[in-house]
Scaffold this active site. Sequence first.
Site, short mmCIF file in Angstrom:
data_model
loop_
_atom_site.label_atom_id
_atom_site.label_comp_id
_atom_site.label_asym_id
_atom_site.label_seq_id
_atom_site.Cartn_x
_atom_site.Cartn_y
_atom_site.Cartn_z
N ASP A 134 0.81 -1.22 0.00
CA ASP A 134 0.00 0.00 0.00
C ASP A 134 0.85 1.28 0.00
OD1 ASP A 134 -2.12 -1.84 0.44
OD2 ASP A 134 -1.89 -1.67 2.61
N GLU A 164 -11.54 -0.22 -3.26
CA GLU A 164 -10.80 0.43 -2.17
C GLU A 164 -9.58 1.14 -2.76
OE1 GLU A 164 -9.89 -2.92 0.37
OE2 GLU A 164 -8.46 -3.76 -1.04
#
Length: 437
Positions: free
Chosen positions: A27, A197
Amino acid sequence: MNHPSDYANRSKERAGNPIITSIFTADPSAHVWEDGKIYIYASHDMDPPLGCDLMDRYHVFSSDDMVNWTDEGEILRSDDVEWGRPEGGFMWAPDCAYRNGTYYFYFPHPSGSDWNSTWKIGVATCSEPAGKFVDQGYIQGLGGFAMIDPCVFVDDDNRPYLYYGGGGKCAGGELNDDMMSMKTGAVEMLGLEDFHEATWVFKRNGVYYLMYSDNLHDNNCMRYATSDNPLGPWQYQGIFLEPTGCSTTHGSVVEYKGHWYLFYHNQAVSDHGNLRSVCIDELYFAEDGRIRMVEQTKEGVHRLEGSGEQRLQPATVYQAASAACSGGAARAEEEAAVCLPEAGSGCLFEKVDGGDGGRAYVQFQYRTEESLAKLHLYVNGADWSLLNAPAVGSDGTAPGLTGITVELQPGTNNRIQVVSELGEICIEALLVSGFQA
Ligand code: FUB
């Protein structure tokens, strides 16, 4: 045998992918700060994993040439979050923003044991981009659906916007000047197709881009939409990153020194969807501003003009021959190495110099035939991390290096122990570098 620091000083022209291999990171949110360097704020897949439950201990990485990256060390862990889930873990995809001398670190974290219904967007601050961040609580007034994956975009007029969301819904709103409270309520971002997301917003040539991961089961693509307003509505534009082979996808797009880059993760080191590794590839725009499909490469990005310096002092080298062996570990006969034949065998380096104390980068020079050996690192008795040691050096070629930034105590009484967790591995030396001010 070459001197260990000869290996530490090898310089590269391409970064290779993944770029961070010693520990698992995911991420990546990348930012260029006023010191001219680029920083990656990544989440940290703790090894061994339990889904994404144990993710914790954020590390930051910096560079000024895109190829040489410094592990700046750990900036925040769940134990530091006063309002956080009592059992810890669940430190998911973060972001960072800067305003008036303060860095604001945004991280999704549950406030209760029932993690799935208690997500909050936490904020921690620091006067440095990668120092120890201090928990400031969480952003009030948000809710209603999965509050994960915060992204803060600061517009050219200095107005800050927070985006977040998972489970199919993305929301955004303007932040106040304090960067910790909402100026407006968060509203749903309209016009996104198949949003899952991983929101990231950036601006180019006056156009706002919102990128995200889609719902392709266990193998998401990255998609994007554009707008002439930071809060939409958005016009869907398509896919620009095919699946990486990992069950999640998440990243950021940043311009640095005239090049545009996509930071993302895959599972190339581990072959396991919860043990991910950050990668970087170049990103190109078509004449009309559309993002071209990103090519995922093993070679990675080219080195840019820059010092390539890693802000590290020259390493102090501790030969493994001076370490105490345990659990069946034995000194190799011809080399000044200690071979750890199986899980549980280890070697202990005593009297390691921590200088004035604080952060230090510790690296092990090793050889192994195991495809992915693992070393358990203990620093002054504290369990620090598992380190990856991919197969290297067993046929007489250069050995490998695996390392992480840790905290050392001042003075020369530090104890660094390394224990094999998986596979036979020979340790040649420990290299310890302090950080330059
Ligand atoms: O890393 C934990 C979660 O996996 C992130 O919050 C999602 O975006 C996905 O990457």
